[in-house]
Design an enzyme around this catalytic site. Structure first.
Site, PDB file in Angstrom:
ATOM      1  N   ASP A   1       0.249  -7.587   7.393  1.00  4.88           N
ATOM      2  CA  ASP A   1       0.886  -6.462   6.514  1.00  4.88           C
ATOM      3  C   ASP A   1       1.520  -5.607   7.511  1.00  4.88           C
ATOM      4  O   ASP A   1       0.893  -5.031   8.592  1.00  4.88           O
ATOM      5  CB  ASP A   1      -0.169  -5.887   5.605  1.00  4.88           C
TER       6      ASP A   1
ATOM      7  N   ASP B   1       5.755  -6.647   4.278  1.00  2.00           N
ATOM      8  CA  ASP B   1       6.487  -5.545   4.320  1.00  2.00           C
ATOM      9  C   ASP B   1       6.983  -5.086   5.992  1.00  2.00           C
ATOM     10  O   ASP B   1       7.488  -4.020   6.146  1.00  2.00           O
ATOM     11  CB  ASP B   1       5.715  -4.345   3.828  1.00  2.00           C
TER      12      ASP B   1
ATOM     13  N   HIS C   1      -6.493  -1.935   1.680  1.00  2.58           N
ATOM     14  CA  HIS C   1      -6.868  -0.732   1.896  1.00  2.58           C
ATOM     15  C   HIS C   1      -8.075   0.036   1.331  1.00  2.58           C
ATOM     16  O   HIS C   1      -8.680   1.039   1.512  1.00  2.58           O
ATOM     17  CB  HIS C   1      -5.774   0.307   1.573  1.00  2.58           C
TER      18      HIS C   1
END
Length: 454
Positions: free
Chosen positions: A153, A242, A114
């Site tokens: 992700d 995740d 990020h």
């Protein structure tokens, strides 16, 4: 691909970062790796001849400056833990290029995908982008030109996307839970890259509840065919975990065995751990499966204790949505050259855009104006004007200039002129020059009239 196929080992690095945490109970904490390490040792994987463990090392400040504009400087934005996490990926890159390993997996924290080109603080648990730093290192030290980053992700890899938005030689594909339903609220099909790199950024937003079957449909019908056509020197995986059905921060239904099969098909040269916050119920099993797949071992027995085959089923509506998304992304990829030509003819000499970036961890609001020269002779130099605020107070103003690899003399001269002109502007606190072509980086603190370089 790398010319080291004869080396049969899989390189591993573990770095739990014991001395770095956002808070003691934060989901991004050291236990993410400790449970995994216990599981791997219990399974005896570290004793196998196919596995080679490497020790981490510190990345240099120059490695960070090659990728980021850290405001006010690299030392202010990174801790030793960040340098070790980034440096671990570079250690595996060196081992891969020397032929010591066939592939490698950096199980490190803090994560990074990020973190964007300009860094004022922490957003999405990330200060610096480990994957992007690895990409730039591979290009600078080993001369790789075409690289592919596949982000698996559950959250959109918005930082990696932003860093390579204008780069036609780096293919960034991210599949993730639909940004309408999950942080960071981006990663939609229409986000396809800058005017000279259209469809080198590809996003596959997936409906909440997507299962192994849905994700493997995306892999088989989109990602693998595009990789075959793009023909990257290396395939790199931002290995977020995740998407797992037990992850507390998302709503997907991927299994450990599904992750292992994905890794076997994708065959990445280097994996870098990103997110994944089910520290007991997912990470030990997912990582075990990925490592075994990378090492060419049988992973069919890898299964979570509570996993029930057939428990998760996609609805017909979900299947229609997934297939429609795959078709849209494939269409953008097929038309990429046509789109680049059409857009360049309509824009003139410069492409400009304004955007706002929110640092959710540090509660910072940033405003940016970006300008890229659409040069017919090289990738074109970039400037970024950035202003960051926390609450009602201004933190830092910065002006950033980036000279690309292969810069023509005209872009080089104009970029240096812009840098020097802004050294006299007292409204701007910090001015940066990032020369990727010559691997030189410097900045000036306009308030103290001091300059520094890497």
């Amino acid at each position: 691909m790398a010319s080291n196929a004869g080396a049969g080992k899989t390189g591993l690095i573990f770095f739990p970062a014991f001395d770095w945490a956002i808070s003691p109970t934060h989901p991004e904490r050291e236990e993410r790796l400790l449970y995994t390490r216990d599981q791997i040792f219990e399974e005896g994987l570290m004793d196998l001849p196919q596995i080679e463990e490497y020790k981490p090392r510190l990345a240099e400040n120059k490695d960070i400056a090659r990728t980021h504009f850290c405001v006010p400087d690299v030392e202010s934005q990174v801790t030793e833990a960040h340098l070790i996490a980034a440096g671990s990926t570079l250690t595996l890159a060196d081992a891969l290029e020397k032929g010591e390993i066939r592939n490698g997996f950096a199980l490190v924290r803090p994560p990074g995908h990020h973190s964007m080109r300009v860094v004022h603080g922490n957003r999405g648990f990330c200060n610096i982008n480990n994957m992007a730093i690895l990409v730039e290192y591979l290009r600078t030290k080993y001369g790789h030109k075409r690289l592919a980053v596949i982000d698996t992700d559950v959250h959109h890899g918005d930082g990696t996307q932003e860093i390579f938005w204008h780069d036609p030689e780096v293919l960034c594909i991210s599949f993730h839970q639909d940004g309408h339903t999950l942080y960071p609220g981006s990663g939609f099909v229409n986000e396809i890259g800058g005017p000279q790199a259209l469809a080198r950024t590809l996003n596959v937003p997936l409906p909440p509840g997507t299962t192994d079957e849905g994700i493997h449909y995306v892999l088989d019908n989109l990602i693998l065919p595009i990789l075959e056509e793009f023909k990257p020197d290396l395939v790199l995986n931002s290995a977020g975990q995740d998407n797992h059905y037990t992850d507390p921060l998302a709503n997907m239904r991927f299994s450990a065995n599904g992750y292992a099969r994905l890794n076997e098909k994708l065959a990445p040269d280097i994996c870098v751990l990103e997110g994944g916050y089910a520290v007991e119920t997912a990470l030990p099993y997912v990582n075990t499966g990925i490592i075994q797949a990378m090492a060419g071992l049988d992973y069919s027995h890898v299964r979570e204790p509570d996993y029930v085959p057939g428990a998760f089923v996609q609805t017909d509506a979900m299947w229609r949505e997934i297939k429609k998304t795959v078709d849209q992304v494939n269409e953008a990829w097929a038309k990429r050259e046509e789109m680049v030509q059409m857009v360049r003819e309509s824009l003139g000499d410069f492409y400009r855009r304004k955007k706002r970036v929110f640092y959710d961890t540090d509660m910072i609001n940033e405003s940016q104006e970006e300008s890229v020269r659409l040069c017919p002779d090289c990738p074109g130099y970039m400037t970024i004007t950035s202003s960051a605020q926390r609450g009602y107070g201004t933190l830092n103003n910065a002006f950033c200039v980036s000279i690309p690899r292969g810069a023509c003399s005209s872009c080089r001269e104009d970029a240096k002129e812009e840098y020097e002109e802004h050294l006299e502007d007292r409204r701007i606190g910090y001015v940066y020059l990032q020369d990727k072509d010559r691997d030189k980086f410097k900045f000036c603190n306009n308030m103290t009239h001091t300059q520094k370089g890497y």
